[in-house]
Enzyme design. Sequence first.
Site, PDB file in Angstrom:
ATOM      1  N   PHE A 149       0.819  -1.220   0.000  1.00 33.53           N
ATOM      2  CA  PHE A 149       0.000   0.000   0.000  1.00 33.53           C
ATOM      3  C   PHE A 149       0.847   1.261   0.000  1.00 33.53           C
ATOM      4  O   PHE A 149       0.376   2.328  -0.378  1.00 33.53           O
ATOM      5  CB  PHE A 149      -0.918   0.010   1.243  1.00 33.53           C
ATOM      6  CG  PHE A 149      -0.221   0.452   2.493  1.00 33.53           C
ATOM      7  CD1 PHE A 149      -0.117   1.808   2.813  1.00 33.53           C
ATOM      8  CD2 PHE A 149       0.375  -0.467   3.357  1.00 33.53           C
ATOM      9  CE1 PHE A 149       0.549   2.229   3.952  1.00 33.53           C
ATOM     10  CE2 PHE A 149       1.045  -0.048   4.493  1.00 33.53           C
ATOM     11  CZ  PHE A 149       1.133   1.303   4.786  1.00 33.53           C
ATOM     12  N   CYS A 281       9.480   1.889   3.135  1.00 32.92           N
ATOM     13  CA  CYS A 281      10.410   0.786   3.423  1.00 32.92           C
ATOM     14  C   CYS A 281      11.808   1.324   3.670  1.00 32.92           C
ATOM     15  O   CYS A 281      12.652   0.640   4.218  1.00 32.92           O
ATOM     16  CB  CYS A 281      10.421  -0.191   2.271  1.00 32.92           C
ATOM     17  SG  CYS A 281      10.949   0.592   0.754  1.00 32.92           S
ATOM     18  N   GLU A 385       9.204  -4.399  13.052  1.00 32.50           N
ATOM     19  CA  GLU A 385       9.040  -3.326  12.066  1.00 32.50           C
ATOM     20  C   GLU A 385       7.730  -2.608  12.401  1.00 32.50           C
ATOM     21  O   GLU A 385       6.647  -3.130  12.126  1.00 32.50           O
ATOM     22  CB  GLU A 385       8.966  -3.880  10.628  1.00 32.50           C
ATOM     23  CG  GLU A 385       8.880  -2.759   9.612  1.00 32.50           C
ATOM     24  CD  GLU A 385       8.611  -3.210   8.183  1.00 32.50           C
ATOM     25  OE1 GLU A 385       8.004  -4.275   7.976  1.00 32.50           O
ATOM     26  OE2 GLU A 385       9.002  -2.467   7.264  1.00 32.50           O
TER      27      GLU A 385
END
Length: 501
Positions: A149, A281, A385
């Site tokens: 996304f 990321c 994460e």
Amino acid sequence: MNTIPHWIDGSPATAAGPHTAPVFNPATGQERARVALGSAADVDAAVTAATHAFDAWSESSLSQRTQVMFAFRQLLLEHEEELGRIISAEHGKTIDDARGEIMRGREVVEYACGLGDVLKGSFSDQVSRGVDVHDFRQPLGVVAGITPFNFPAMVPLWMHPIAIATGNTFVLKPSERDPSAANFVAELYRRAGLPDGVFNVVHGGKEAVDAILAHPGIEAVSFVGSTPIAKYVHEQATARGKRVQALGGAKNHAVVLPDADLEFAANHITAGAYGSAGERCMALSVAVAVGDAADALADALERKAREVKVGPGDAPGTEMGPLVTKAARERVENAVASAAVQGAKVVVDGHELKIDGHPECADGFFTGPSLLDHVTTGMDAYTEEIFGPVLAIVRVDTLDEAIDLVNANPYGNGTALFTASGEAARRFQRKVRVGMIGINVPVPVPMSYYSFGGWKDSLIGDSPVHGSEGIRFYTRPKVVTSRWPQPAQQLTAGFGFPTSS
Ligand code: NAD
């Protein structure tokens, strides 16, 4: 309520099944549309269209494909604002940030515009008497992309321009959370002159992904998303003989040495940690303060975290928007609360954020920047994460300790070093086990003519995306050994293994 359809064979396509999922505007928390959830029948319809289109597209000339890429690039440029608004409305990021991802994706199209050069093969003259060898690369067939996304335009653009320019046909399965960008891009391809069926979109979640992984008509799968799903996709697709590139999650460290310009470092780490609400990321989630740098760096990071302007992505002046879903916001706030329980110092708590001047945002998925200090490697805030606007400060004594810390982390996507020392920078870049490294650059996303990909749990298998690695991934080589004998030579043919003479 509008239902976002698939895009198959050059036009919007109604889903085979009845299932849909909500698509939210994260800034208001309101449902803005539904999206079709693709089934195996939808995937099969897209693969059938792509298979038919492959025959003609793989025979098209390099010049025809280049012209489509040039036209597509121009349309992306002309519609950057419109596409940016679509992304912002479903993802929550600022329009400027969305334009940034479109620009970085467009660079891959520009790389693909040079396919005539990058697809050149090699030639060896006279390897034996009267014998030459040359090689060339051909497309694989129908290939698929499964994307996350957080970059609904850029991550698919890492894949499809290169796949299509090299003669493949493509099925994209974008994230079901912000699906509209994919259909918009499909329409731009159509207007650029791409033949029907070369680029297709099937929306959905696990059912559509599983159908892609199982479909015998798909030759290769490109995946970008979280590490557990990257591992699953890699395992399932390779077991079925498909070529796979699978990029996973990240925990990116910014190491700050005492000789760095701390104000510069703090500015850039703040932007790298909280830009796009930390949902990148390549976001910086750990600041590793070395030696004497720690207290001054922590003070500067606190000051800057409190200055970040949070609001709806389409409001002028906003630097950070909401998180993508309510569940994502809860996950982030729980991570901060658990860090406090585990002994970290919560210097700034995003939970306390109030959005002033935007009553329409009362139910939006907002949380503010959070800053944690004295984080240790055993805490969940370090090992998980979090994928949100949370920056953890870890304190170490030396550069070598910092390098060991980065290397012990299971992820290896990106890392940055802030320093004034060339020697330290050289040691760092040679020793860290990470795929993308910034020296005084917080978010070192490589240009399209280099490859993008991490190490360790950030990339499963061995294939990064774009650049020459992308060309290699979407094509396979043929090597031709040829001889044009004179009539007299045709009489001699030995039975021994061919050697050169
Ligand atoms: P995700 O793994 O939840 O989803 C990625 C894709 O997989 C989506 O298309 C989704 O529909 C599909 N999917 C989700 N669950 C699935 C399941 N159980 N089975 C099959 N398919 C499934 O990731 P996300 O939340 O959309 O994106 C965030 C993640 O992506 C983060 O971990 C981030 O680090 C990572 N990411 C990595 C890179 C990179 O370059 N390494 C780039 C962008 C994002």
